[in-house]
Design a protein around this motif. Structure first.
Motif, PDB file in Angstrom:
ATOM      1  N   ILE A   1       4.035  -7.286   8.990  1.00  0.00           N
ATOM      2  CA  ILE A   1       5.049  -7.098   7.604  1.00  0.00           C
ATOM      3  C   ILE A   1       4.587  -7.920   6.335  1.00  0.00           C
ATOM      4  CG2 ILE A   1       7.402  -7.586   6.684  1.00  0.00           C
ATOM      5  CD1 ILE A   1       8.419  -6.611   9.637  1.00  0.00           C
ATOM      6  N   TRP A   2       4.045  -9.140   6.755  1.00  0.00           N
ATOM      7  CA  TRP A   2       3.591  -9.926   5.704  1.00  0.00           C
ATOM      8  C   TRP A   2       2.250  -9.456   5.113  1.00  0.00           C
ATOM      9  CZ3 TRP A   2      -1.098 -12.808   5.943  1.00  0.00           C
ATOM     10  CH2 TRP A   2      -1.341 -13.587   4.893  1.00  0.00           C
ATOM     11  N   LEU A   3       1.432  -8.906   5.925  1.00  0.00           N
ATOM     12  CA  LEU A   3       0.141  -8.142   5.509  1.00  0.00           C
ATOM     13  C   LEU A   3       0.453  -7.048   4.575  1.00  0.00           C
ATOM     14  CD1 LEU A   3      -2.953  -8.082   5.726  1.00  0.00           C
ATOM     15  CD2 LEU A   3      -2.698  -6.370   7.512  1.00  0.00           C
ATOM     16  N   LEU A   4       1.521  -6.159   5.107  1.00  0.00           N
ATOM     17  CA  LEU A   4       1.869  -5.044   4.245  1.00  0.00           C
ATOM     18  C   LEU A   4       2.376  -5.408   3.203  1.00  0.00           C
ATOM     19  CD1 LEU A   4       2.850  -2.560   7.240  1.00  0.00           C
ATOM     20  CD2 LEU A   4       0.629  -2.359   5.885  1.00  0.00           C
ATOM     21  N   ASP A   5       3.505  -6.274   3.224  1.00  0.00           N
ATOM     22  CA  ASP A   5       4.076  -6.512   1.775  1.00  0.00           C
ATOM     23  C   ASP A   5       3.076  -7.142   0.856  1.00  0.00           C
ATOM     24  OD1 ASP A   5       6.609  -7.094   0.390  1.00  0.00           O
ATOM     25  OD2 ASP A   5       6.353  -9.223   0.883  1.00  0.00           O
ATOM     26  N   SER A   6       2.124  -7.927   1.342  1.00  0.00           N
ATOM     27  CA  SER A   6       1.187  -8.508   0.539  1.00  0.00           C
ATOM     28  C   SER A   6       0.176  -7.510  -0.079  1.00  0.00           C
ATOM     29  CB  SER A   6       0.380  -9.703   1.076  1.00  0.00           C
ATOM     30  OG  SER A   6       1.140 -10.691   1.694  1.00  0.00           O
ATOM     31  N   TRP A   7      -0.079  -6.501   0.687  1.00  0.00           N
ATOM     32  CA  TRP A   7      -1.093  -5.867   0.308  1.00  0.00           C
ATOM     33  C   TRP A   7      -0.555  -4.488  -0.386  1.00  0.00           C
ATOM     34  CZ3 TRP A   7      -2.485  -1.106   4.171  1.00  0.00           C
ATOM     35  CH2 TRP A   7      -3.542  -0.481   3.612  1.00  0.00           C
ATOM     36  N   GLY A   8       0.734  -4.071  -0.182  1.00  0.00           N
ATOM     37  CA  GLY A   8       1.415  -3.046  -1.028  1.00  0.00           C
ATOM     38  C   GLY A   8       1.496  -3.183  -2.382  1.00  0.00           C
ATOM     39  N   ALA A   9       1.168  -2.274  -3.226  1.00  0.00           N
ATOM     40  CA  ALA A   9       1.571  -2.264  -4.574  1.00  0.00           C
ATOM     41  C   ALA A   9       2.979  -2.162  -5.023  1.00  0.00           C
ATOM     42  CB  ALA A   9       0.485  -1.076  -5.223  1.00  0.00           C
ATOM     43  N   THR A  10       3.358  -2.436  -6.198  1.00  0.00           N
ATOM     44  CA  THR A  10       4.813  -2.404  -6.492  1.00  0.00           C
ATOM     45  C   THR A  10       4.904  -1.299  -7.304  1.00  0.00           C
ATOM     46  OG1 THR A  10       4.486  -4.048  -8.165  1.00  0.00           O
ATOM     47  CG2 THR A  10       4.985  -4.704  -6.109  1.00  0.00           C
TER      48      THR A  10
END
Length: 163
Positions: free
Chosen positions: A22-31
């Motif tokens: 979740i940390w990786l995906l949240d950091s990786w994901g654009a907004t």
């Protein structure tokens, strides 16, 4: 799943590893992505992630929000879609439990059941509103740390023979 995947070491490992994911995906994901940009393919991938949450320790909301973030959706939109995606699951589980209660040997106390359902619905809506407001200006980091701490606690307790 109930019989074979409820081992404490597995639950602890899933809490930690999915927290890191979740940390990786949240950091990786654009907004940039909003719900209006949801496609069938993206919805299917988030739905598959929801199915993975059948494994204890995964967290249905956590994995679906994380995958939506990894697909580029902003945090509030990812959380909103996750909660919308949970509606059929929650209603289906409620219908199943209600049918089991009605067909069981004990009488059903309808008054407390209805009051409990209403209170749960109102509190759930308030919590969802608060979470969506929180996610307007915060990352998922607090949930990641919570999952890691809990997972390490479960693993430590399992190693100590507490389970």
């Amino acid at each position: 799943i109930e019989e074979h995947l409820r081992e404490p070491w597995l639950v602890g490992a899933m809490l930690v590893s999915v927290g890191l994911l979740i940390w990786l995906l949240d950091s990786w994901g654009a907004t940039m992505g909003r719900l209006e940009q949801m496609t069938g393919g993206r919805a299917l991938m988030i739905g598959i992630a929801q199915a993975v949450a059948l494994v204890p320790g995964v967290s249905r909301a956590g994995i679906t929000i994380g995958v939506a973030r990894g697909l580029g959706f902003e945090r509030p939109s990812a959380a909103r879609f996750s909660f919308l995606l949970s509606a059929p699951v929650v209603l289906g589980a409620a219908a199943l439990k209600l049918s089991e209660a009605v067909s069981g040997d004990e009488p059903v106390e309808w008054g407390p059941l209805v009051v409990g359902a209403i209170v749960a619905g109102v509190v759930g809506a308030l919590v969802i509103r608060a979470l969506l407001s929180f996610l307007e200006s915060h990352t998922l980091r607090v949930f990641v740390w919570y999952r890691i701490a809990l997972g390490l606690g479960v693993l430590g307790a399992a190693a100590a023979g507490a389970f």
